[in-house]
Scaffold this active site. Sequence first.
Site, short mmCIF file in Angstrom:
data_model
loop_
_atom_site.label_atom_id
_atom_site.label_comp_id
_atom_site.label_asym_id
_atom_site.label_seq_id
_atom_site.Cartn_x
_atom_site.Cartn_y
_atom_site.Cartn_z
N SER A 147 0.84 -1.19 0.00
CA SER A 147 0.00 0.00 0.00
C SER A 147 0.88 1.24 0.00
CB SER A 147 -0.88 0.01 1.24
OG SER A 147 -1.51 1.26 1.38
N TYR A 166 -0.84 -0.78 10.17
CA TYR A 166 -1.01 -1.22 8.78
C TYR A 166 0.13 -0.70 7.89
CZ TYR A 166 -3.18 -1.37 4.08
OH TYR A 166 -3.45 -1.58 2.75
N LYS A 170 3.09 -2.84 6.02
CA LYS A 170 3.30 -2.82 4.57
C LYS A 170 4.73 -2.35 4.24
CE LYS A 170 -0.79 -4.16 3.00
NZ LYS A 170 -0.99 -5.47 2.34
N1 LIG Z 1 -8.65 -1.58 -1.20
C1 LIG Z 1 -7.72 -0.65 -1.22
O1 LIG Z 1 -7.97 0.56 -1.44
C2 LIG Z 1 -6.28 -1.01 -0.97
C3 LIG Z 1 -5.33 0.01 -0.99
C4 LIG Z 1 -4.00 -0.31 -0.78
C5 LIG Z 1 -3.64 -1.62 -0.58
N2 LIG Z 1 -4.58 -2.61 -0.56
C6 LIG Z 1 -4.14 -4.00 -0.33
O2 LIG Z 1 -4.70 -4.85 -1.32
C7 LIG Z 1 -4.95 -6.16 -0.77
C8 LIG Z 1 -6.41 -6.54 -0.97
O3 LIG Z 1 -7.22 -5.52 -0.41
P1 LIG Z 1 -8.81 -5.62 -0.41
O4 LIG Z 1 -9.32 -4.23 -0.33
O5 LIG Z 1 -9.28 -6.52 -1.49
O6 LIG Z 1 -9.04 -6.31 1.02
P2 LIG Z 1 -10.32 -7.08 1.62
O7 LIG Z 1 -11.53 -6.85 0.78
O8 LIG Z 1 -10.34 -6.71 3.05
O9 LIG Z 1 -9.89 -8.60 1.48
C9 LIG Z 1 -8.86 -9.11 2.27
C10 LIG Z 1 -8.71 -10.57 1.92
O10 LIG Z 1 -7.69 -11.12 2.77
C11 LIG Z 1 -8.21 -12.31 3.34
N3 LIG Z 1 -7.57 -12.62 4.62
C12 LIG Z 1 -7.57 -11.91 5.77
N4 LIG Z 1 -6.86 -12.55 6.71
C13 LIG Z 1 -6.41 -13.70 6.13
C14 LIG Z 1 -5.63 -14.78 6.58
N5 LIG Z 1 -5.17 -14.84 7.84
N6 LIG Z 1 -5.36 -15.80 5.73
C15 LIG Z 1 -5.82 -15.77 4.46
N7 LIG Z 1 -6.57 -14.76 3.96
C16 LIG Z 1 -6.86 -13.75 4.80
C17 LIG Z 1 -9.70 -12.06 3.48
O11 LIG Z 1 -10.35 -13.32 3.61
P3 LIG Z 1 -11.63 -13.62 4.54
O12 LIG Z 1 -12.81 -13.54 3.62
O13 LIG Z 1 -11.38 -14.98 5.05
O14 LIG Z 1 -11.65 -12.57 5.63
C18 LIG Z 1 -9.97 -11.37 2.16
O15 LIG Z 1 -10.11 -12.31 1.12
C19 LIG Z 1 -4.53 -6.07 0.70
O16 LIG Z 1 -3.23 -6.56 0.85
C20 LIG Z 1 -4.60 -4.59 1.00
O17 LIG Z 1 -3.75 -4.20 2.05
C21 LIG Z 1 -5.90 -2.33 -0.74
#
Ligand SMILES: NC(=O)c1ccc[n+]([C@@H]2O[C@H](COP(=O)([O-])OP(=O)(O)OC[C@H]3O[C@@H](n4cnc5c(N)ncnc54)[C@H](OP(=O)(O)O)[C@@H]3O)[C@@H](O)[C@H]2O)c1
Length: 264
Positions: A147, A166, A170
Amino acid sequence: MPSYAITGASKGIGREFVRQLAQSPSNTVLALVRDPESPGIKALAQSHSNIHIIKADTTDPQSILAAAEQASSILGGKLDVFIHNSNSVDLSTFSLPPSKVPFDVEATRKFYEEPLKTAVYGGAWATNAFLPLIEKGDLKKIAHITSSMAQPEVILGAGVDYAVAYSIAKAGLNVQVAKYAAELAPKGIKTVAICPGWVDTHEGPKPPQLVEATEVMLNQFRKIEPDLKGQITAEESVSQQLRVIDALDAARSGTTIRARFFEG
Ligand SMILES: NC(=O)c1ccc[n+]([C@@H]2O[C@H](COP(=O)([O-])OP(=O)(O)OC[C@H]3O[C@@H](n4cnc5c(N)ncnc54)[C@H](OP(=O)(O)O)[C@@H]3O)[C@@H](O)[C@H]2O)c1
């Protein structure tokens, strides 16, 4: 016939990686999820025979080792691209600035632990479990989703004093990715940390607090990018991230790359 494995594939960006990669029938896509019954990914796998769902908790070493073993038997012992995308945060402390870190060892450990478990410990366990398969793969690529919250120019430019644990997790992930690049270069394995952009991955109606928080963030991010309209879709983010992965070569290995100019 490239093969891909994605952690945290139950929803959001992880599931969108699976959806886009599965569009090519020649790809084999392994969706690593904590709950294989998760409805979104289950429905996707039911309509695409090249998706395989594997149970995997990246914060549990035995779980991720068992997942790698299952992956190996599906793929004949080799994997081309591993994407570590899973992430978890402690929402009870997410909004606090660093001056609120408590004078208590246990409470401080709790303050930092949740994102470190997925980004840093989980990032290492998942990478190490799948490394023997990547070594035998043809493309030899490992991507970790990071991120821009970890980047000082975003923290300072936008004035983001929250998301402390967080952002630190990262930043640690980015360094770990560079360490893997240094270690694995002689084996021809390339690693990268990708900032996915500011992506709307919320499912269902947004509660008023989330709408308000999104507005606050938009105003902060506009200090860096005045023309920013708002969050992008997971579809847009993932198509750009896949371009970064396609272009990953030895020269870029170990770096942190923004899939878009502005990142969340
Ligand atoms: N969305 C944004 O704006 C944004 C910005 C910067 C970076 N990111 C990064 O992009 C990635 C995806 O983000 P997102 O927005 O799609 O997140 P999200 O919707 O919160 O999804 C997170 C995923 O991680 C899984 N997870 C959590 N703990 C876990 C564990 N212990 N073992 C295996 N899986 C686990 C969750 O599964 P469950 O269904 O089991 O909970 C879910 O599938 C992350 O690394 C996040 O930090 C996102």
